[in-house]
Scaffold this active site. Sequence first.
Site, PDB file in Angstrom:
ATOM      1  N   GLU A 142       0.817  -1.225   0.000  1.00  0.00           N
ATOM      2  CA  GLU A 142       0.000   0.000   0.000  1.00  0.00           C
ATOM      3  C   GLU A 142       0.850   1.274   0.000  1.00  0.00           C
ATOM      4  O   GLU A 142       0.717   2.133   0.880  1.00  0.00           O
ATOM      5  CB  GLU A 142      -0.974  -0.024   1.179  1.00  0.00           C
ATOM      6  CG  GLU A 142      -2.002  -1.112   1.018  1.00  0.00           C
ATOM      7  CD  GLU A 142      -3.185  -1.007   1.970  1.00  0.00           C
ATOM      8  OE1 GLU A 142      -3.069  -0.354   3.009  1.00  0.00           O
ATOM      9  OE2 GLU A 142      -4.248  -1.584   1.640  1.00  0.00           O
ATOM     10  N   GLU A 299      -6.174  -8.168  -1.355  1.00  0.00           N
ATOM     11  CA  GLU A 299      -6.739  -8.300  -0.003  1.00  0.00           C
ATOM     12  C   GLU A 299      -8.239  -8.059  -0.118  1.00  0.00           C
ATOM     13  O   GLU A 299      -8.662  -7.042  -0.660  1.00  0.00           O
ATOM     14  CB  GLU A 299      -6.126  -7.273   0.960  1.00  0.00           C
ATOM     15  CG  GLU A 299      -4.637  -7.434   1.142  1.00  0.00           C
ATOM     16  CD  GLU A 299      -4.032  -6.430   2.111  1.00  0.00           C
ATOM     17  OE1 GLU A 299      -4.796  -5.738   2.813  1.00  0.00           O
ATOM     18  OE2 GLU A 299      -2.802  -6.331   2.152  1.00  0.00           O
TER      19      GLU A 299
HETATM   20  C1  GLA Z   1      -4.295  -2.944   4.502  1.00  0.00           C
HETATM   21  C2  GLA Z   1      -2.937  -3.589   4.570  1.00  0.00           C
HETATM   22  C3  GLA Z   1      -2.935  -4.870   5.340  1.00  0.00           C
HETATM   23  C4  GLA Z   1      -3.738  -4.726   6.581  1.00  0.00           C
HETATM   24  C5  GLA Z   1      -5.131  -4.331   6.232  1.00  0.00           C
HETATM   25  C6  GLA Z   1      -6.041  -4.259   7.410  1.00  0.00           C
HETATM   26  O1  GLA Z   1      -5.029  -3.311   3.425  1.00  0.00           O
HETATM   27  O2  GLA Z   1      -2.384  -3.818   3.314  1.00  0.00           O
HETATM   28  O3  GLA Z   1      -1.614  -5.204   5.634  1.00  0.00           O
HETATM   29  O4  GLA Z   1      -3.142  -3.778   7.388  1.00  0.00           O
HETATM   30  O5  GLA Z   1      -5.084  -3.062   5.630  1.00  0.00           O
HETATM   31  O6  GLA Z   1      -5.775  -3.199   8.249  1.00  0.00           O
END
Ligand code: GLA
Length: 656
Positions: A142, A299
């Site tokens: 991210e 995700e």
């Molecule tokens: C983001 C991050 C994950 C995790 C999720 C949930 O998407 O990429 O590593 O931290 O949020 O908080």
Amino acid sequence: MKIGVDYYPEQWDKSLWEKDAALMAQTGVKVVRIAEFAWSRLEPRDGVFEFEWLDDVIAVLQRFGMEIVLSIPTCCPPMWLYEAHPEIIRVGSDEKQIQTGIRGHRCVNSPVFFTYAKRIATQLVLRYGNHPAVKAWQIDNELEAYPCCCDECKARFRNWLLDKYDSLEAINEVFGTSVWSGEYSSMTQIQPPSAYPTEWQNPALCLDWYRFCCDSVNGYVRELATVMRREMPKIKITTNTWISGNAPDLYKMFEPLDFVSYDNYPPVQIPEDPEEFYSHAFFLDLMRGIKGSNFWVMEQLSGPTGSWAPMSSTPRPGMIMGYSLQALAHGADTVLHFRWRTARTGAEMFWHGLIDHSNIPGRRFFEFAELCKTASKLSVIDTTELVSDAAILYSPENAHALKIQPQTEGYNYLDQLRYFHAAFARFGANVDVVSPEADLSSYKVVVAPEMFVYKKAAAENLYRYVIGGGTLVLTNRSGVKDNNNNCIMESLPTVFKELVGAEVTEYDPIGAKEQKIKDFAGNEYVCRQWCDILRLTTAKAYAEYSDNYYRCCPAVTMNRYCSGVVYYVGTVCKSDFYESFAGNIMRQTGMPRLKGLPKGVEVTTRTNGLDDYIFFFNNSEENAKITLPKAMFSIIDSAGKDTIDLKPFEMDIVRK
Ligand code: GLA
Ligand code: ZN
């Protein structure tokens, strides 16, 4: 369609790995992402690498038939690295280094950090780049356009400005520093506009700072991908992204990468106010638009979310399955759920995975297992993609410039894009969300909301599109700024005036106050936030204001320009206006419209050129019934049908 999970073997006892992999295989999981934050386990001391445990994990997963996404764990440099080289730590707007012990603290411009990042990436790629189970690589996690105020970033920013403008005089000129005696007499006086909110900062400086931050993070991604490919040219590389408050230029970020991956956490609580946006379809379309091709979800929502915020409700029955299939409906071919098992330790122990702390599979897990079964029946979709008649232009730079200077109470860049998106989607249209510089020639309609900061390539692109016969929608706050984020000394919408065939004689930023407009057919709609008072040159009025001293002045216009048509929406309305407006445009441009879709039902179509597959997704808490124009074959139920009955969050896919 492949379903996968995010897995953190380093967080679990070794004795669980095999059991987990066996259950994954039994459930129908096909892909597993690992090693995302595992730097301290892979390199416990400077230059000392311990890959044996990862060899074991990969061997176990491979034995159970999993494909693996291996991550470059650079989001979390180990503590020893911070201690030995504190200069790699990001510096916040308070000029202090960010406290370590969390994650994402590295400065992506730090040469020392990059040396270490390059080394761990190279080691991983050399060891696993040819591994038959390792199918893709994820860089970091991210990544954002982080504002970092360390000495390295300051020095680079000053050089970046000098590179761009050649001299300090030119910088003073472009930034208009005669305001408030802000003239620089040396480069070292230039500081990042780090004190947010930025209202008191120079907007020209702020936008260049954002551009610099984008270039920094994108340069980091590009260089790391180059290093990795130098060792193994054939590997497939991505990074996982979302639209954060510091969203970088995603079009540029993904240029050197093979595919886009999205972290998809749709909200689980349907808002009571129908004007509040709910569906995540817009973001899914945006992800597809970054590279103009299908993408992955790296995700996916799996349970109640929370950790750094109080916990959300748990996903309603149907959502685990439905929201994965919704992503498929918008172009996601592979969806990995975050995460296999909920963390027992660490800050995110309440951001739930598929399996709860108890390690006893429950309702959400069983629904996930059903999803895996359903996905295995959908291979026919693998070779399909979305073809859209409508496009909405998303510009990270305009989004950011409007954040630097919020225009009026409630005025929000993404909201206007989402209103148009939702309106076309209500009629079952596929909608692409693409760059203002994308090839627009195939679209029947292009909506370009808030083209706030001038960009030559984008403006020319819009003219070209309309001259070629396209239908374009422009809105309020277009042509306001030159490329330096300074105002243009000309009546609005300046560079777009000819296209629009009208000019703004005055504007009224009414914020939360509500007024009305009336369209040519006599329908009244609420408007708010912004009112451009328009004078027509060649355009016709589509709608006029009903209130205030500009009653009867045009609020929305329509203009013929060469062989194209240009609409201008000078105000901000509620969803009913956009729906009627989109419906009219679709009729005029000959776009097919599905009328009478139950509220919350989302329809998209994927095609392989021969067969079309229509996705009907009930994104609501009510049962929904749709009557098909003719009998069609459902590939979910393997049966022909002429009506579709959907439970809340249920999907059906029929072959047209
Ligand atoms: C983001 C991050 C994950 C995790 C999720 C949930 O998407 O990429 O590593 O931290 O949020 O908080
Ligand atoms: Zn820095």
